[in-house]
Scaffold this motif. Sequence first.
Motif, PDB file in Angstrom:
ATOM      1  N   PRO A 155      -1.421   6.144   6.766  1.00 52.03           N
ATOM      2  CA  PRO A 155      -1.488   4.687   6.943  1.00 52.03           C
ATOM      3  C   PRO A 155      -1.848   3.944   5.649  1.00 52.03           C
ATOM      4  CG  PRO A 155      -2.634   5.776   8.724  1.00 52.03           C
ATOM      5  CD  PRO A 155      -2.306   6.827   7.714  1.00 52.03           C
ATOM      6  N   ALA A 156      -2.732   4.527   4.841  1.00 47.84           N
ATOM      7  CA  ALA A 156      -3.094   3.886   3.576  1.00 47.84           C
ATOM      8  C   ALA A 156      -1.895   3.858   2.621  1.00 47.84           C
ATOM      9  CB  ALA A 156      -4.265   4.622   2.934  1.00 47.84           C
ATOM     10  N   ALA A 157      -1.154   4.956   2.545  1.00 50.00           N
ATOM     11  CA  ALA A 157       0.025   5.006   1.678  1.00 50.00           C
ATOM     12  C   ALA A 157       1.116   4.056   2.182  1.00 50.00           C
ATOM     13  CB  ALA A 157       0.570   6.428   1.594  1.00 50.00           C
ATOM     14  N   ALA A 158       1.313   4.002   3.486  1.00 51.53           N
ATOM     15  CA  ALA A 158       2.331   3.101   4.052  1.00 51.53           C
ATOM     16  C   ALA A 158       1.977   1.647   3.782  1.00 51.53           C
ATOM     17  CB  ALA A 158       2.478   3.352   5.549  1.00 51.53           C
ATOM     18  N   ALA A 159       0.715   1.297   3.946  1.00 55.07           N
ATOM     19  CA  ALA A 159       0.285  -0.083   3.675  1.00 55.07           C
ATOM     20  C   ALA A 159       0.487  -0.435   2.203  1.00 55.07           C
ATOM     21  CB  ALA A 159      -1.180  -0.262   4.067  1.00 55.07           C
ATOM     22  N   ALA A 160       0.123   0.487   1.319  1.00 53.23           N
ATOM     23  CA  ALA A 160       0.318   0.245  -0.110  1.00 53.23           C
ATOM     24  C   ALA A 160       1.797   0.065  -0.431  1.00 53.23           C
ATOM     25  CB  ALA A 160      -0.270   1.392  -0.926  1.00 53.23           C
ATOM     26  N   MET A 161       2.646   0.880   0.179  1.00 57.99           N
ATOM     27  CA  MET A 161       4.082   0.780  -0.086  1.00 57.99           C
ATOM     28  C   MET A 161       4.668  -0.529   0.439  1.00 57.99           C
ATOM     29  SD  MET A 161       5.199   3.298  -1.870  1.00 57.99           S
ATOM     30  CE  MET A 161       6.958   3.121  -1.652  1.00 57.99           C
ATOM     31  N   VAL A 162       4.290  -0.915   1.652  1.00 52.72           N
ATOM     32  CA  VAL A 162       4.886  -2.099   2.277  1.00 52.72           C
ATOM     33  C   VAL A 162       4.444  -3.388   1.598  1.00 52.72           C
ATOM     34  CG1 VAL A 162       4.898  -3.475   4.398  1.00 52.72           C
ATOM     35  CG2 VAL A 162       5.289  -1.013   4.498  1.00 52.72           C
ATOM     36  N   TRP A 163       3.156  -3.504   1.290  1.00 48.79           N
ATOM     37  CA  TRP A 163       2.637  -4.784   0.808  1.00 48.79           C
ATOM     38  C   TRP A 163       2.432  -4.875  -0.698  1.00 48.79           C
ATOM     39  CZ3 TRP A 163       0.186  -3.403   5.684  1.00 48.79           C
ATOM     40  CH2 TRP A 163       0.684  -4.157   6.747  1.00 48.79           C
ATOM     41  N   GLN A 164       2.435  -3.776  -1.420  1.00 50.44           N
ATOM     42  CA  GLN A 164       2.195  -3.839  -2.856  1.00 50.44           C
ATOM     43  C   GLN A 164       3.304  -3.198  -3.682  1.00 50.44           C
ATOM     44  OE1 GLN A 164      -0.275  -5.388  -4.542  1.00 50.44           O
ATOM     45  NE2 GLN A 164      -0.885  -6.244  -2.589  1.00 50.44           N
ATOM     46  N   ILE A 165       3.588  -1.951  -3.434  1.00 44.52           N
ATOM     47  CA  ILE A 165       4.441  -1.179  -4.339  1.00 44.52           C
ATOM     48  C   ILE A 165       5.923  -1.521  -4.173  1.00 44.52           C
ATOM     49  CG2 ILE A 165       5.139   1.169  -4.975  1.00 44.52           C
ATOM     50  CD1 ILE A 165       2.208   1.945  -4.061  1.00 44.52           C
TER      51      ILE A 165
END
Length: 90
Positions: free
Chosen positions: A66-76
């Motif tokens: 979930p942390a990686a998915a959130a980083a990918m969707v909203w930042q990366i």
Amino acid sequence: MNERTVSRGRGADDPGHPTVPAAVRRWKLWLLTVCGIYPTIVLLGLATDPVLRDLYLPVRLAVLVPAAAAAMVWQINPRLQRHFGAWLTR
């Protein structure tokens, strides 16, 4: 992202002329996502290893994914798509 003009029998100079986003090549989007997700997972894994080391793999992944998915969707991904937008639609 790039936009292309859709002609509906009017001139391209018409201010009411509709535009639609140019099509993104799926294989390029996949490659960009892989290039973004791999370092994200590695860095999150290294950062959380001291805390999560004693937990079972499924529990560690329940925290990391979930942390990686959130980083990918909203930042990366937004930053990668902004930077490589022209390449994605070529």
